[in-house]
Scaffold this active site. Structure first.
Site, PDB file in Angstrom:
ATOM      1  N   CYS A 145       0.825  -1.208   0.000  1.00 57.45           N
ATOM      2  CA  CYS A 145       0.000   0.000   0.000  1.00 57.45           C
ATOM      3  C   CYS A 145       0.856   1.255   0.000  1.00 57.45           C
ATOM      4  O   CYS A 145       0.509   2.268  -0.610  1.00 57.45           O
ATOM      5  CB  CYS A 145      -0.933  -0.002   1.201  1.00 57.45           C
ATOM      6  N   HIS A 171      -1.965   1.662   7.206  1.00 53.96           N
ATOM      7  CA  HIS A 171      -2.345   1.621   5.795  1.00 53.96           C
ATOM      8  C   HIS A 171      -2.034   2.957   5.132  1.00 53.96           C
ATOM      9  O   HIS A 171      -2.239   4.018   5.733  1.00 53.96           O
ATOM     10  CB  HIS A 171      -3.830   1.311   5.673  1.00 53.96           C
ATOM     11  N   ASN A 188      -8.493   4.320  -2.152  1.00 52.21           N
ATOM     12  CA  ASN A 188      -7.825   3.133  -1.645  1.00 52.21           C
ATOM     13  C   ASN A 188      -7.183   2.363  -2.803  1.00 52.21           C
ATOM     14  O   ASN A 188      -7.352   2.721  -3.972  1.00 52.21           O
ATOM     15  CB  ASN A 188      -8.837   2.248  -0.897  1.00 52.21           C
TER      16      ASN A 188
END
Length: 336
Positions: free
Chosen positions: A108, A277, A297
């Site tokens: 990520c 994240h 995302n």
């Protein structure tokens, strides 16, 4: 003994999956019964909490391995609108709205870095180009395996540059280094586009040094460099920076209710943290009296609200505003 072990595993595996599914269902019921600012739905992408943890590779401020960028302290006094959406403001930059898929990998941090970089490159140059999470995750990783975690690597973009690179399903040879990990589904049944994920996490360590066959450009000639890199602190500064220069890398703590997000303005209802994240800040606004940041995302477009979510703004939700090192950006992108 071996036979007994595998016989046990055949029974145990589905029991674990059912238990996790029940946990997600319980979280959904709890969130929705509290009539909070957001709506939960059982996630189709994940079967277990471990499936989620595999994707949370962001090293957060306060972690021993975290490295920060210098803080930007001087800003122009920009008048910002009440709401702002980068994709709408710069429609020529389709990469802002493009939702990528990090697959079964804790990369990520690489996707957040690349997503902010390619968006700002388009805002600065007018060229709508995808850049490479493949090179980023495999060449700039702190651990030698990009799936093992990392943090914002704008300083590497500034010193080393980054090549173009599309998504897994993009046509071969149209960019220098596409992402090589195929999008996958932890849930069952899988389909042709999203086959079943492996039982363990992928690895990402094959650092490319040449472009794909047919691309017609050398690796070094394809690179784009960041002109500068810095961090941003404070809600107002973040809004001004977003409106002026475009999307930014942000990171936050994921709690076990977050995977169930479907719509509304997210506020954590749980205290059980799963990990850190990294994502991309693309907008802000207000919904039903709740101020929010709009975030892109990297769990594909089927998760959340078209691959995006809204999170409370101005209240340090999940640590998204607690440290200057959560927000990274660049003034301008330019080739060396």
């Amino acid at each position: 003994l071996v036979g007994n072990f595998f016989d046990t595993m055949k029974v145990f595996a589905p029991v674990v999956a059912v238990a996790a599914a029940n946990e997600f269902a319980q979280i959904v019921d709890e969130v929705n019964s509290k009539a909070t600012t957001w709506t939960a739905q059982a996630p189709e992408r994940f079967q277990t909490f471990d499936d989620v943890k595999q994707l949370l590779g962001a090293i957060l401020p306060g972690d021993a391995d975290f490295v920060d960028l210098p803080e930007q302290t001087v800003f122009q006094n920009v008048q910002v609108p009440a709401s702002f959406d980068s994709a709408e403001n710069w429609p020529q930059c389709t990469n802002i709205a493009n939702v990528r898929d990090q697959s079964s990998c804790g990369s990520c941090w690489a996707f957040g870095s690349v997503s902010s970089f390619e968006s700002r490159a388009c805002v600065a140059t007018g060229k709508d180009v995808k850049y490479s999470p493949e090179q980023t995750a495999s060449c700039f990783t702190f651990f030698g395996d990009g799936c093992g975690g990392g943090f914002n690597v704008w300083s590497d973009f500034e010193s080393e540059g980054v090549v173009t690179g599309g998504d897994f399903y993009d046509e071969a040879g149209t960019t220098c280094a596409r992402y090589t990990l195929q999008p996958c589904a932890h849930h069952v049944p899988a389909d042709e586009k999203y086959p079943a994920c492996p039982s363990g996490e992928y690895t990402e360590s094959d650092c490319p040094s040449s472009c794909e066959s047919g691309y017609g450009k050398s690796f070094s000639a394809d690179k784009l460099y960041a002109a500068s890199s810095y961090s941003i602190s404070g809600e107002t500064n973040m809004m001004q920076e977003l409106v002026t220069n475009g999307p930014m890398y942000v990171s936050f703590t994921v709690y076990d209710d977050f995977p169930t997000y479907k719509s509304g303005v997210y506020k954590a209802t749980s205290s059980s943290a799963l990990g850190g994240h990294a994502v991309t800040l693309v907008g802000y606004g207000e919904l039903n009296g709740e101020k929010y940041w709009k975030i892109k995302n990297s769990w594909n477009e089927e998760w959340g609200n078209g691959g995006h979510f809204l999170i409370a703004r101005g209240s340090n939700e999940c640590g998204i505003e607690s440290s200057v090192s959560d927000r990274k950006s660049t003034r301008l992108n330019s080739s060396h």
